[in-house]
Structures are given as structure tokens and as C-alpha cells.
Design an enzyme around this catalytic site. Structure first.
Site, mmCIF file in Angstrom:
data_model
loop_
_atom_site.group_PDB
_atom_site.id
_atom_site.type_symbol
_atom_site.label_atom_id
_atom_site.label_comp_id
_atom_site.label_asym_id
_atom_site.label_seq_id
_atom_site.Cartn_x
_atom_site.Cartn_y
_atom_site.Cartn_z
ATOM 1 C CG HIS A 94 12.755 -13.287 -16.233
ATOM 2 N ND1 HIS A 94 12.363 -14.555 -15.903
ATOM 3 C CD2 HIS A 94 11.886 -12.455 -15.600
ATOM 4 C CE1 HIS A 94 11.310 -14.502 -15.102
ATOM 5 N NE2 HIS A 94 10.988 -13.242 -14.912
ATOM 6 C CG HIS A 96 6.506 -14.465 -16.424
ATOM 7 N ND1 HIS A 96 5.729 -14.294 -15.304
ATOM 8 C CD2 HIS A 96 7.692 -13.895 -16.122
ATOM 9 C CE1 HIS A 96 6.413 -13.643 -14.376
ATOM 10 N NE2 HIS A 96 7.607 -13.378 -14.853
ATOM 11 C CG ASP A 119 20.108 -31.710 -30.889
ATOM 12 O OD1 ASP A 119 21.032 -32.543 -30.917
ATOM 13 O OD2 ASP A 119 19.120 -31.766 -31.652
ATOM 14 C CG HIS A 168 9.550 -15.921 -10.940
ATOM 15 N ND1 HIS A 168 10.251 -14.971 -10.244
ATOM 16 C CD2 HIS A 168 9.159 -15.311 -12.082
ATOM 17 C CE1 HIS A 168 10.264 -13.840 -10.931
ATOM 18 N NE2 HIS A 168 9.607 -14.030 -12.032
ATOM 19 C CE1 TYR A 228 -10.828 -37.309 -50.404
ATOM 20 C CE2 TYR A 228 -8.761 -37.055 -51.619
ATOM 21 C CZ TYR A 228 -9.699 -36.564 -50.717
ATOM 22 O OH TYR A 228 -9.494 -35.334 -50.138
#
Lengths: 231, 231, 231, 231
Positions: A94, A96, A119, A168, A228
Site C-alpha cells: 500500500h 500513497h 503487459d 484514499h 551548426y
């Protein structure tokens, strides 16, 4: 007891920091040992830079502490509920993590929008229903596990190894704590891509670069008169 | 055989990690050796922190393994198809880099919107058409290469060294594996800028800072009565 | 005097860099010592990589320097005003952290949208009202503190340990300078999530991945005929 | 000649990498020495990890190389034009930093929206007008400088030390190369904040967290019956 399991759970918890899924103590990983019926899980509120393998707490499937000098994660009853119902799961995580949590806060699934998602997840990653006042008031963390299980009544948790808990954040699982963390990283990455895909689809791009600028910049680097860089 | 090529392919694969184009094993780079007609490519599903130059697999233009102790990347037939049709290409890279992949998931080209884009890509970076069910069912990875080639029927792959595969992600190419990776980094950067440009164009900014605050903050640091910082 | 406090204030200021809340000298942290009635605060405009604990300036609650070889932060009067009115606060931090500052510039509160927010802030994080021209012209920094205090007339600063100053940026506070920085990090993280939640809610996702691609990619990795990776 | 200047120009160029303003060779910094009338500038297309102080090229205000074993940056005529007209400027920097470049691609100014902006820029950071086909075809880089100067006809370049070149990217300047880089970092940061402010203002947030969840999460950590963490 179960020192190898504790080490795996410790390593998986530390990986949350490495993969930028959490700040502070905002995550926890566990492993279920099918032989002893015990779950090893991170202690509650212990800083990751002070965590040691021997700090991992062992609890049984009633959520009671069997071994450990710390209190287990306050989310332990959610982990236990998942192990009790998703029979092949051996690791649960778990976090956040911010992209997945934003979908949870918006109460929206992470839709399958590309092959990166496919996948790992065989369809949308669902968001649980809102919990009732009664479910929140009493045994909140256990009921969080119950709404997760309810959400998977018609979904195989081996095919969709993760979920968003409404307002949550994400839970993910797998064949081991390491595998669960892997799936949590993937959820965060596909959530990020799904967000950006949605923003791109919600607006139109009618602008285009002035043709002379396109010519000038490509040709001053790549044309036969390019000037360049060094010769 | 082709040890120098293997080292270049190895280095280019490792650069994907350095440039934050991939997580886990979500990318692969190859090089085509025109003399032997062989392609060196990353083995399938091998973690980048365990990859070694000698693990690079050599395949021919039929996609058959000529040398190597591992299976080649599952995307090998796509790489081979590109080498067969884009004659001056010597390096190919595939990633799921998040900004470019978000455009692929939105099934939109990365439009040329600025000189950063024009410095490398002489026009929009196209997105391939959706593949048919038949193309996906059989020889999927080879057919992915075919739709890339089809997309460039009227485009010079030297002028647009990259493509988005519909609902999948970016491929880029170049004169060497290193050059291909360089172009993949540029694609990701211009995709990021194109996204933000689109968001800015899709909304208006009618707000402005309170005049007194503008005066106060500029003048307390820069005016003749400035009092910010040490004397 | 108060060397331990100076060390804590120094450490908390350095943590702003570690947590990516600031660039250059765009932040300051202070601590209030209730026994002596003194505040230790960062000197104005001193680069973080040159800051030393002994550079921390001590001021009294009239904002007068009591000890220190540097001028205190120009925001010192704001810190002092907070300590005078929020009686249990012992640490205050001010930054221009980009997510929280963007809400301040939009003159919008960071709404409580998820449990991450609720773990630390017991409701919305408010944005102060615009200051009047007179409040800006004279004693600007003190008046900034006054509008913060005014904003909390009906809010307990222990339950909402942070605020957005209108068109300016965040202040946060806590039981110590370290705790104040912790709350500042949380404000930045929940601001980021609130932004993304708002964007997700403001648009709809009606797209979905082609079913054949979903099958192909999931099953080539996970089905019984999987061919991705090594055997 | 001017070895100390070359070292400062070298350091300022390397700072572009440190501050994440550029990838590859996508930037250049110069310094103007008012006594000799010479400009020290980065050589064209030289990788930053191979750059050395002695590689800095010296040119005069006609843009002619006076000393150096490399060609100067292709943007040299733009830098020179700025020094010729903005009399107090001693350092100029050009990057393709992604936030500022996105505003340039959207052909929009970076509006002054907060005090972070006002601490450095006394008003909006303008975007130049599109260049004509003739201006692009011949002496493109010199004409880029001319449109910058034209944009500041009614603006004091000391009060707004930066500009967006239309569909191209940012230039910034200052009292030294280091100061110019500092202003370039600030432009990127305020561009990021302005973008997010615009997005927040363009949408409404009508959602709010379920009250029971707000109570549960705040009180399980902070209430008198808190049970999160160790005792």
C-alpha cells in the site's frame, strides 16, 4: 522466526523509497507465509531510514501480533483481508504514490489505454465504492479490505493485481513482496500515462510551427549547407 | 563475433536507464551490421543491472538467432523489419518513455511546434494506424514493423527518425545505436513540450498579479530602497 | 545563546533543499523559544550551501535583533506575528514550493480531497484574502502575518498547520522547526495531488484500448503460451 | 586572453546542466567584456562533459572570432546583438528549458502571477513577434537578436531580464554570466508555476472528501484516541 521472510519484507519496503513511491512513512509492504499462516508487515510509523529487518512484525490471519517489538502497520487488517480472499497472493503493498492516488481521489479507474498497461493488467484497474459511515466508524481498516474483495467479485485478482481505494490510494499485490512492489511501480507509471492521455484527448492541437522556421532549424543542422556544430 | 558492435549495443541499452527513458526492462536497442547482415539486440526480459555486453544476441534479417545464450527481445521482428526497409538506418530503439507513450495512447502525432523539434525532426512525428485483428493475432511484432514502414511510404525516415506505434509507444532510429538513443531522448523532450504547449493553447490566462504586490516585491529586492538580503 | 535551537533551525533550513521545496534562497525556517521569548531565524539572502548554524539570527517578539552578525530574513515579522497568536506553535516555515505556490497564485485553497490530506490537515488549507494597498505599502511583512492570523479566526491552527498567502506562497508550522518542515512537505504533496485530481475531474476519459491489443500484450507475457522473457 | 572571463563563462555553461535547464548541447552562455569589447561564448555543438574553460571562443561585436580553436555557438550573433543594445548587460544565456520553451511554442508571455515572479521580473516576460520569411532566410541569428531588441523598445531590460523567442525558447541576461543563469532558472520556475496557475484557473474544483473519511484519518493520527504509529 521467518527471518528470510522478514528480510524480503524489509527489502520490499525499502524499494518503495528507491522507486519514489512514498515520502516519509506513507507505505507498507507485507508477505504471507502459507505454511505458518503468518503475515510479516512493516511496523506502524517507523521511519524508513531507521527500519531494520528484525523490526518486521509477524501477525496471524486474525491480525493478532505473534512476534515483534513494535505495533504493526495500522493498515494490517486490510492486508490480512486480501490474503484471506485472494488465495494465490503472497505479497501486498500500500502506498500513497501521487499519480495513482490522484485517480483514487477523483474516484476513477485507471483505464487500460495502452500496451504498457496490458503487459501487466488485463483490463481497467478499478476504484472501490465509497464506504458507508458505519464501515468507516468501526473496523475501518478491515472494512477497507472487504470493499477491495467486493470490488473483485467478478475480477480475477491475478489478472488485475491492484486496486484504487476510493478517496484514499492504491493497493497492489503479487506472487511475492517484490512482485507486489513491481506492480505498484507499474500502476504509478500507467496512471501517469493515463492522466496525460486523457488531457491530450480532452483538447485539440491546431497549431503548427512556421514553415520557414522548420526549414531553417532542420537545414542548419542537417542540410548540405549545415553550419551548426564543428566541422 | 562482432564484439565491438555488442559493446555499442550494450552501452546504448544502458543509456536508456541513464536518460530516464525506461523503468525495469521496458526498452531495447539494436544495431545492424551491414557487412555481415546481422543485428545485435538486447535479450528479452533481462534486467538492466544484470546485462553484460556478451549477453547481446545476434540475429539475421530473417530474425533467426545466429549467436547468443539468451532469447532475443520479443520486439526483434519489428527492429528487423525497420532495417530491411530503411536502408541507411544502423540503430533502432524502442521504449515506453512516458511522454511519447501518452501521445501514442492518444493516437496523436507529436506535432512540430518549435525549433527544438525542428532541430531534429523535419515535420510531425506520425502515429501509425491501428492494426487489424489479423495483424495482431499472427506475427504481431513483424506486423508492427510493417505498419511503421507503411507509415513512412511518403516520409523520408532520415528526416523523421522516429514514430509512435498506435496505443503502444515510440520507436526511434539513427546512424548508430547511440544516435538512435539520442533521437529517442529528443522525442521524449519534444513530446513533453508539445503536451504543455497544447494545454497552454487550450486555455486562456486572464489573471494578473495585484499591482501593489508587483511593486513591493520587485522594489524591496531591486529598488534603491531595497531591504532584502545583506548590505 | 540558544546554540541547540540554532542547530535545529539550521537543520530545518537545510531540509528545505533536501526535500526540493526551494531553489536558491527561496525559503526560511524559524523556531520560537518560549522561555526566553526569542525566535531563531535564517539570515536574509544567504545561500544555503554557505549557511552555518552560528549564522542563525535571534530576534525578540518585537522583531528586533538580539544576537547575530547578519540581518534576519525579510519575512521575520510574518514569523513573529504567527508565534504571537498561534500559542502552541514552535516552528514556522515559508517557501515558494511550486505546487502550493501555484494554488496561492490561483487564489484557491488546497481542498481536502483524500486521506493523505486528512492524515495531516483537518479540512481545506485556506488562502488568505488579498491585502489592501495600505497593508502592502507599510509594514508589509507584519501585515502578511496579520492576514494569516485573521484567516484562522475560526480555524484551529493545530488542526490546519499551514496556509497559502494570496498570490505569494505557503507558510506551514508545527511543534518544532522539523515538524513545520514536515508539514510543508505534506502541503506540497497534497497540492500536487489536488491539482491532478481537479484536472481528472474536469475532463472525461471515453477512450479504451483495442481489445486485441489488450489480449495480445497480457497473454504474450502471462498466458500459458507466453513468449516474453527467458524460459 | 581573458582567462578569468573564460572560466566564468565555462562555469556558467556547466551550471545549465546542474540546474536541469538543458540536455545535450541545448544551451549556451556568454559574457561581454566592456574594456576589450569582446564576448566569450561556448563553442558550437561541443558536449558539456567534454567542455573545458580554454574552449571558450572570443568574438568581437561584429561576431568575428578573435581567439579560439572552435567555431563559436551558432547563436553568437543573437548574443552580440543583445550586448550592443542592452548597455548594462554582461552575461547572456540561451536554453531550451522545457517550461519556458512551452510558453514560447504557445506564443504567450509568462505573465506576472505571483510574488516569486515579482522578486525578479517587474512585469510580464514578453514573447517576440513572429519573424518574417526574409528575416529567417538571411542572418537568422542576428535577426533573432533584433526582434528581441525590438520587443524591449518600451521595456527596460534591467527590469525584465529575459524574453521568449517566438516558437523557439528563452533568452535571459544579467550583470554577469552567473546572474544570467540565475535569471534563466527563475524564468523556468515561474513558467512552471504560471502554467499550473492557468490550469487551476481554467477549471473548477467542486469535489470534497467524504466527511467520515476526513474525521477517521485525522483523528486516528491526531485525536486523543489516535492509534497510528508507536506509543
Amino acid at each position: 522466526m521467518l527471518e528470510a521472510l522478514k528480510k524480503r519484507v524489509y527489502d520490499a519496503n525499502m524499494a518503495l523509497v528507491k522507486y519514489n513511491l512514498i515520502i516519509f512513512t506513507w507505505g507498507n509492504v507485507s508477505e504471507y507465509d502459507v505454511e505458518t499462516g503468518l503475515v510479516g508487515i512493516k511496523p506502524s510509523g517507523v521511519a524508513y531510514d531507521q527500519l531494520k529487518p528484525e523490526d518486521i512484525v509477524l501477525v496471524n490471519l486474525e491480525g493478532e501480533v505473534v512476534e515483534g517489538h513494535y505495533k504493526p502497520s495500522s493498515d494490517t487488517p486490510t492486508h490480512v483481508e486480501i490474503y484471506k480472499h485472494f488465495k494465490s497472493v503472497r505479497g501486498v503493498v500500500h502506498t500513497h504514490s501521487p499519480w495513482a492516488t490522484s485517480f483514487a481521489q477523483a474516484r476513477k479507474p485507471i483505464k487500460a489505454l495502452g500496451t504498457t498497461h496490458a503487459d501487466y493488467f488485463y483490463g481497467d484497474i478499478p476504484c472501490t465504492r465509497p464506504m458507508t459511515a458505519a464501515e468507516i466508524a468501526d473496523e475501518y481498516e478491515k472494512n477497507t479490505g472487504k470493499v477491495i474483495v467486493e470490488t473483485f467479485e467478478a475480477i480475477d485478482p491475478n489478472e488485475i493485481p491492484g486496486v484504487l481505494v476510493n478517496e484514499h490510494g492504491p493497493f497492489a499485490w503479487g506472487k511475492s513482496p517484490e512482485d507486489a512492489v513491481h506492480n505498484a511501480v507499474v500502476m504509478e507509471e500507467v496512471a501517469k500515462m493515463a492522466y496525460r492521455t486523457q488531457m491530450l484527448l480532452a483538447s485539440e492541437m491546431n497549431s503548427t510551427l512556421q514553415k520557414e522556421l522548420l526549414d531553417k532549424h532542420f537545414l542548419r543542422k542537417h542540410g548540405k549547407n549545415a553550419y551548426y556544430g564543428q566541422k
